[in-house]
Every structure is written in C-alpha cells, then in structure tokens.
Design an enzyme around this catalytic site. Sequence first.
Site, PDB file in Angstrom:
ATOM      1  N   THR A 157       0.872  -1.189   0.000  1.00 25.19           N
ATOM      2  CA  THR A 157       0.000   0.000   0.000  1.00 25.19           C
ATOM      3  C   THR A 157       0.909   1.240   0.000  1.00 25.19           C
ATOM      4  O   THR A 157       1.329   1.681  -1.056  1.00 25.19           O
ATOM      5  CB  THR A 157      -0.965   0.004   1.198  1.00 25.19           C
ATOM      6  OG1 THR A 157      -0.239  -0.235   2.409  1.00 25.19           O
ATOM      7  CG2 THR A 157      -2.023  -1.077   1.038  1.00 25.19           C
ATOM      8  N   LYS A 183       4.087  -6.859   4.142  1.00 24.61           N
ATOM      9  CA  LYS A 183       3.848  -5.472   3.770  1.00 24.61           C
ATOM     10  C   LYS A 183       3.556  -4.677   5.026  1.00 24.61           C
ATOM     11  O   LYS A 183       3.034  -5.195   6.017  1.00 24.61           O
ATOM     12  CB  LYS A 183       2.704  -5.338   2.757  1.00 24.61           C
ATOM     13  CG  LYS A 183       1.314  -5.756   3.225  1.00 24.61           C
ATOM     14  CD  LYS A 183       0.547  -4.752   4.055  1.00 24.61           C
ATOM     15  CE  LYS A 183       0.447  -3.417   3.354  1.00 24.61           C
ATOM     16  NZ  LYS A 183      -0.325  -2.439   4.245  1.00 24.61           N
ATOM     17  N   THR A 194       2.165  -8.818  12.205  1.00 23.55           N
ATOM     18  CA  THR A 194       2.376  -7.582  11.463  1.00 23.55           C
ATOM     19  C   THR A 194       1.186  -7.300  10.588  1.00 23.55           C
ATOM     20  O   THR A 194       0.225  -8.047  10.577  1.00 23.55           O
ATOM     21  CB  THR A 194       3.645  -7.652  10.611  1.00 23.55           C
ATOM     22  OG1 THR A 194       3.840  -6.388   9.995  1.00 23.55           O
ATOM     23  CG2 THR A 194       3.535  -8.718   9.552  1.00 23.55           C
ATOM     24  N   GLU A 281       6.888   4.793   7.057  1.00 26.93           N
ATOM     25  CA  GLU A 281       6.439   5.977   6.330  1.00 26.93           C
ATOM     26  C   GLU A 281       7.267   7.198   6.714  1.00 26.93           C
ATOM     27  O   GLU A 281       7.272   7.624   7.866  1.00 26.93           O
ATOM     28  CB  GLU A 281       4.953   6.228   6.613  1.00 26.93           C
ATOM     29  CG  GLU A 281       4.062   5.176   5.980  1.00 26.93           C
ATOM     30  CD  GLU A 281       2.611   5.288   6.392  1.00 26.93           C
ATOM     31  OE1 GLU A 281       1.775   4.691   5.704  1.00 26.93           O
ATOM     32  OE2 GLU A 281       2.327   5.941   7.409  1.00 26.93           O
ATOM     33  N   ASN A 405       0.371  10.442   5.687  1.00 23.33           N
ATOM     34  CA  ASN A 405      -0.874  10.059   6.375  1.00 23.33           C
ATOM     35  C   ASN A 405      -1.954  11.134   6.243  1.00 23.33           C
ATOM     36  O   ASN A 405      -3.152  10.813   6.289  1.00 23.33           O
ATOM     37  CB  ASN A 405      -0.579   9.749   7.830  1.00 23.33           C
ATOM     38  CG  ASN A 405       0.076   8.387   7.983  1.00 23.33           C
ATOM     39  OD1 ASN A 405      -0.581   7.368   7.897  1.00 23.33           O
ATOM     40  ND2 ASN A 405       1.402   8.366   8.164  1.00 23.33           N
ATOM     41  N   THR A 410      -6.282  10.403  -0.497  1.00 16.89           N
ATOM     42  CA  THR A 410      -6.363  11.177  -1.733  1.00 16.89           C
ATOM     43  C   THR A 410      -5.634  10.486  -2.862  1.00 16.89           C
ATOM     44  O   THR A 410      -4.868   9.573  -2.652  1.00 16.89           O
ATOM     45  CB  THR A 410      -5.771  12.587  -1.527  1.00 16.89           C
ATOM     46  OG1 THR A 410      -4.390  12.442  -1.149  1.00 16.89           O
ATOM     47  CG2 THR A 410      -6.529  13.320  -0.454  1.00 16.89           C
TER      48      THR A 410
END
Length: 410
Positions: A157, A183, A194, A281, A405, A410
């Site tokens: 993702t 992932k 996870t 991230e 985040n 979007t």
Amino acid sequence: MAVGEFPLPTLHPVKGSLLGATFADIKGRNPATVTRDDVVVMSFCEGSTAAGVFTKNAFCAAPVTVCKSHLGNSIRALVINAGNANACTGDQGLADAQATCTAMAKLAGCEEGQIMPFSTGVIGEPLPLSRLVSSLPAAWSTLDESNWERAARGIMTTDTRPKGASRQFDYLGCTITITGISKGAGMIRPNMATMLAYVVTDAAIAQPVLQKILAQAADKSFNRITIDGDTSTNDSCILVATGASDAPMVDDASGELYNLLADHIQQVLTALAQAIVADGEGATKLVTVQVEGGQTEKECLRVAYSVAHSPLVKTALFACDPNWGRIVAAIGYAGVKGLDPNKVNVFLDDVQIVANGCRAPSYSEEAGQQVMDRSEITIGINLGRGSAAETVWTTDFSHDYVTINAEYRT
C-alpha cells in the site's frame, strides 16, 4: 523515503506452493496510471497446514474474522487485496469476505473453508467485491512457483519497496525451504504479528506444532517493532507448511528438526519485521532500542516502547539532534516501579551519554552528533536492576510521515 537499500533477496521457490497476481482496480484509480498489481493469490497442495496470528484490535476486519474461523482446516489458497481493508464494514463486509472465499474455492477446486481472505488499505469503505471476484481468474492464470517478488509488490500500500526473506537448510540429505513476504509501512505497532505477512515452508509440520512455532517467532519479531504506535485492524501473519519436501513429519515440539525449523522461521520473520521498520512511512533512520538490566522482560519492553513511541525522541532522531534528555525522560515515565535513576546507563551506539543517571563524564556533543548523523542507530539502556533484556526496532518521525498520512485517502 526509506532507510538504507534493503534489496529484495533471492526468494527461493517453495515446493507445493504457487503464486499469482493481477490488477483489479480495488482502490478505484485510473487503470491507465497503475503500475502494479493489487490482487494476489497463493495456492497450496493438498494436505497443507496453516497457522496464524492476528490483530487484537477490537475493530477486527471482516477477513480476519473469516480467517480465524478457517484456521484449523487444511488450507488450499489465500486471496489478498490491497487498497481496501474491508474493516468496519459490518455484516456486508463479512458477506463479501465469505463471497471471496466462495469464488476462490471454485477456482481452486476445494471447500470454502480451505480459503483464507486478506485485505489491506482504507478502513470503512465497502469492498469492491465485483472487481475483486472478477479478477481472480486472471490472477489464478499467472500462478507460478517463482512469483514471490510479484506477490510482494502486489500486497503493498504505502510501502516504497517489496519485502521478502528466504532461508534454506539441509536435513538428512533433504533441502528444506522457508520463504516469506510482508507489507507494512504505517499503522505499525503489531499486537500479534504484522500488517500482512505470509511465510511458507515445504516441511511437513502438524498444525498445533506449526502454531507454536509461529506464535513464538512472531512474538520475538513482529511484536518487537513499532513505527507510530498504531495497531492495525487487519494485522495477520500466516505460516503454511506444504509438506512437499521429503523431510520427515514434525509432530512434536522437540527434536533436532523442530529446533532447526523454529530457528530458520524465526530468522525469516525477523528479517521481514526489520524490513518493515526500515520502510516506515517517511523514515530516515532505523533505530534499535536495546534494554538490559531489567528485573523482567515485561519491564524491559515497557521502557523500550516508551522510548520508541516518544514523539520527542523520534523527532530528535529525525533532526539528528543528540538531545539525550528526551531519552531519559521517556525511561522515567515508562512506569517501572522502584526504578533507581542513579543506576541507569544510556548509550548511543558505543558512545555513553548517561552514566548513573547523569551526563556521562566522557560524553561530548560532538561524539553524540556523529552517531545521530547515521541512518542506523542503537539506543542502549541498562536499568541496573536485573538480568532481563529485550529489543525493539523503530524509526524516527519526519515531515514526510505527516504528509503521507494526511494525504492517505487522496
């Protein structure tokens, strides 16, 4: 943004397993702009056993609920979609997860209870069932034993790179293989395993033994990582044993082969967990928090997570600022009863920053800065009250974490 190279290693094919993938436009994007698959299927030979550990989030996603109900069965196939979590979707979500199993079972020629569905992505949106189901034949047509990398990319993702690990070892002239993919890059503080992880071995392992191996391995790998302290609604880790190798059956949690399998499976899960943290991230640093000298492992973990979750520590790491006061503050509010600050020692890699609760006499800002400028750092903490020790892996917090985040939907 991600830490280091972490190239995808050689992912050895596992006898008795095949993988396929396709694009189904699960997220409803413009197909012309899509560069990777978003539906993955995995097929296993008859007699395969499966173990699983799942999220403890009370808002458990529909596919997790279905997977739990199928766990004791012989598993023939997995279906994974990215782009939609099918979480907080009520009875319709459960019906959609079951319908996915029904469609997959027809392709695999097995019972619905031998299918396990998985979803990852946006929470609260209805699963685009028709697009998912209609994509399954295309994914099934690509089944191949060497499709591990394609599958690793298909389950991503916000990940910036695919994650995988593989090990092989010989036993009585037989080569046993363990290969896995995972992932995850955000909403990472597993409370079982996870985000999504799939590990397959061609060893023959009885289901109760397989479950024990997985639970222990996950606890020391996926349950020791955190990026942002958030536990997903969809966390799932599955370990499948196809039994397609010539190695003898392992039906007892003891003996040489059991120990070899447990060790190598632990290695695979640890590698997958560390790859997730390194791809956090917006992460610019991979941080190991090692806590020693505790009375119990539990209190070592309390301290490790207190430091690893501290926004002030994590932002200082991003700024490459050796502000060690933030570290000792996090140690102090971890809630360790009877902690004596005068016995606490803290290190950044090999540089001691705190000695007996105060700034170490040998410490210099220059030495601390040299460590903080690195992309991989170890924060070492000795509580001076026992022999227990624990390790947690985490990241820094950057501007990019907020941006990713803030713009997730979007």
